[in-house]
Design a protein around this motif. Sequence first.
Motif, PDB file in Angstrom:
ATOM      1  N   GLU A  38     -43.099   3.884   2.156  1.00 18.35           N
ATOM      2  CA  GLU A  38     -44.568   3.627   2.563  1.00 18.35           C
ATOM      3  C   GLU A  38     -45.240   2.249   3.194  1.00 18.35           C
ATOM      4  N   ASN A  39     -44.792   1.377   2.598  1.00 20.83           N
ATOM      5  CA  ASN A  39     -45.094   0.114   3.262  1.00 20.83           C
ATOM      6  C   ASN A  39     -44.348  -0.229   4.709  1.00 20.83           C
ATOM      7  N   LEU A  40     -43.149   0.107   4.870  1.00 17.80           N
ATOM      8  CA  LEU A  40     -42.634   0.081   6.177  1.00 17.80           C
ATOM      9  C   LEU A  40     -43.064   0.915   7.112  1.00 17.80           C
ATOM     10  N   ASP A  41     -43.562   1.946   6.705  1.00 23.50           N
ATOM     11  CA  ASP A  41     -44.228   2.870   7.559  1.00 23.50           C
ATOM     12  C   ASP A  41     -45.743   2.779   8.191  1.00 23.50           C
ATOM     13  N   SER A  42     -46.230   1.839   7.397  1.00 25.35           N
ATOM     14  CA  SER A  42     -47.491   1.258   7.975  1.00 25.35           C
ATOM     15  C   SER A  42     -47.338   0.563   9.174  1.00 25.35           C
ATOM     16  N   ILE A 237     -39.968  -5.622  16.300  1.00 25.88           N
ATOM     17  CA  ILE A 237     -40.155  -5.818  14.782  1.00 25.88           C
ATOM     18  C   ILE A 237     -39.085  -6.780  14.373  1.00 25.88           C
ATOM     19  N   ILE A 238     -39.549  -7.858  13.657  1.00 21.37           N
ATOM     20  CA  ILE A 238     -38.602  -8.718  13.194  1.00 21.37           C
ATOM     21  C   ILE A 238     -38.647  -8.633  11.682  1.00 21.37           C
ATOM     22  N   LEU A 239     -37.264  -8.230  11.080  1.00 21.78           N
ATOM     23  CA  LEU A 239     -36.855  -8.123   9.771  1.00 21.78           C
ATOM     24  C   LEU A 239     -36.228  -9.449   9.255  1.00 21.78           C
ATOM     25  N   SER A 240     -36.830  -9.623   8.089  1.00 27.50           N
ATOM     26  CA  SER A 240     -36.251 -10.810   7.338  1.00 27.50           C
ATOM     27  C   SER A 240     -36.010 -10.395   5.658  1.00 27.50           C
ATOM     28  N   LYS A 241     -35.287 -11.353   4.941  1.00 29.44           N
ATOM     29  CA  LYS A 241     -35.156 -11.160   3.577  1.00 29.44           C
ATOM     30  C   LYS A 241     -35.196 -12.501   2.887  1.00 29.44           C
ATOM     31  N   THR A 242     -36.018 -12.439   1.866  1.00 31.52           N
ATOM     32  CA  THR A 242     -35.974 -13.413   0.934  1.00 31.52           C
ATOM     33  C   THR A 242     -35.760 -13.049  -0.580  1.00 31.52           C
ATOM     34  N   GLY A 243     -34.620 -13.210  -1.313  1.00 33.35           N
ATOM     35  CA  GLY A 243     -34.249 -12.870  -2.399  1.00 33.35           C
ATOM     36  C   GLY A 243     -33.928 -11.334  -2.340  1.00 33.35           C
ATOM     37  N   PHE A 244     -34.736 -10.463  -3.047  1.00 33.86           N
ATOM     38  CA  PHE A 244     -34.403  -9.053  -2.758  1.00 33.86           C
ATOM     39  C   PHE A 244     -35.527  -8.352  -2.092  1.00 33.86           C
ATOM     40  N   ALA A 245     -36.619  -9.160  -1.732  1.00 33.96           N
ATOM     41  CA  ALA A 245     -37.680  -8.509  -0.931  1.00 33.96           C
ATOM     42  C   ALA A 245     -37.334  -8.648   0.681  1.00 33.96           C
ATOM     43  N   PHE A 263     -41.451  -4.733   1.973  1.00 31.98           N
ATOM     44  CA  PHE A 263     -40.747  -3.448   1.522  1.00 31.98           C
ATOM     45  C   PHE A 263     -39.602  -3.521   0.983  1.00 31.98           C
ATOM     46  N   ASN A 264     -39.095  -2.542   0.237  1.00 35.87           N
ATOM     47  CA  ASN A 264     -38.024  -2.106  -0.624  1.00 35.87           C
ATOM     48  C   ASN A 264     -37.040  -1.405   0.133  1.00 35.87           C
TER      49      ASN A 264
END
Length: 265
Positions: A38-42, A237-245, A263-264
């Motif tokens: 849902e979040n990513l699809d926004s 679209i730039i993707l990133s990760k901090t911890g598990f998020a 998003f997860n």
Amino acid sequence: MNMMMASSNEISDGKQKTTAFSLLQEELLNGCILSYNENLDSILKHVIVPQSITELTGYPGSGKTQVCFQLCISVQLPKCCGGYGGAALYISTNRNFAVQRLTDLAKDFTRQFHQMGIKKDPDVDLNEKTILKNIHCIKIDTTLELLACLTYLRQYLVDKNIRLIVIDSVSYLLRQLDVTNRIVVISKFFLELRVLAEHFNFAVILTNDFTTRVDGEVTLVTPSFGDSFYHLVNSRIILSKTGFAFRAKLMKSIFCDCKEVEFNI
């Protein structure tokens, strides 16, 4: 890879005149490819559409390949369920095509949508086996093979109903070239890809890595290949990760405003 060479002109039979209203109707009918997160699809809504090129960029481990896998699965749903009822082609240059991970995602996706009652639709045959059969894979190792592959696709796509092509990763190959040759290859690559996407009406996703650029005394971390590459894609679209998020930031789109979400996976 034994491939016959053909020019872009052999695919294009001439430009037809149209109107802005006709183009709008076509876009609305085509819809877009969603991940069903849902979040990513926004962010993805109205972005990954036929005849367009979307760039996913970020550090290794930021979720680029995972998102590509998910979209290769969801594109197979019929339009009535938010998909395209088509297959996907995954062009792998960096050996990131992890079949077991893709299988796990296919199982989860099948379970999720069966729980929502889609299995009651006689036109939807959604199971792990059919999902994997509808994701075609080509592995290549050089830029020469990449360009030859695009030429070969003119024949390969005729009876495949491909609605999404993923190239993961484009930067892995282009870095093998010196700057002069790289500019020539990028230009030819995008030209051939756009002709194919328009002719066969599929969406394109490219993955790209970050690089470090030195500007005077300032060091910048930025997607590879600079402004020339940036101007050739329809969306970034730039993707990133901090911890598990995980985070996705829409930096460029010809279809909608820029935004950022968490998003997860």
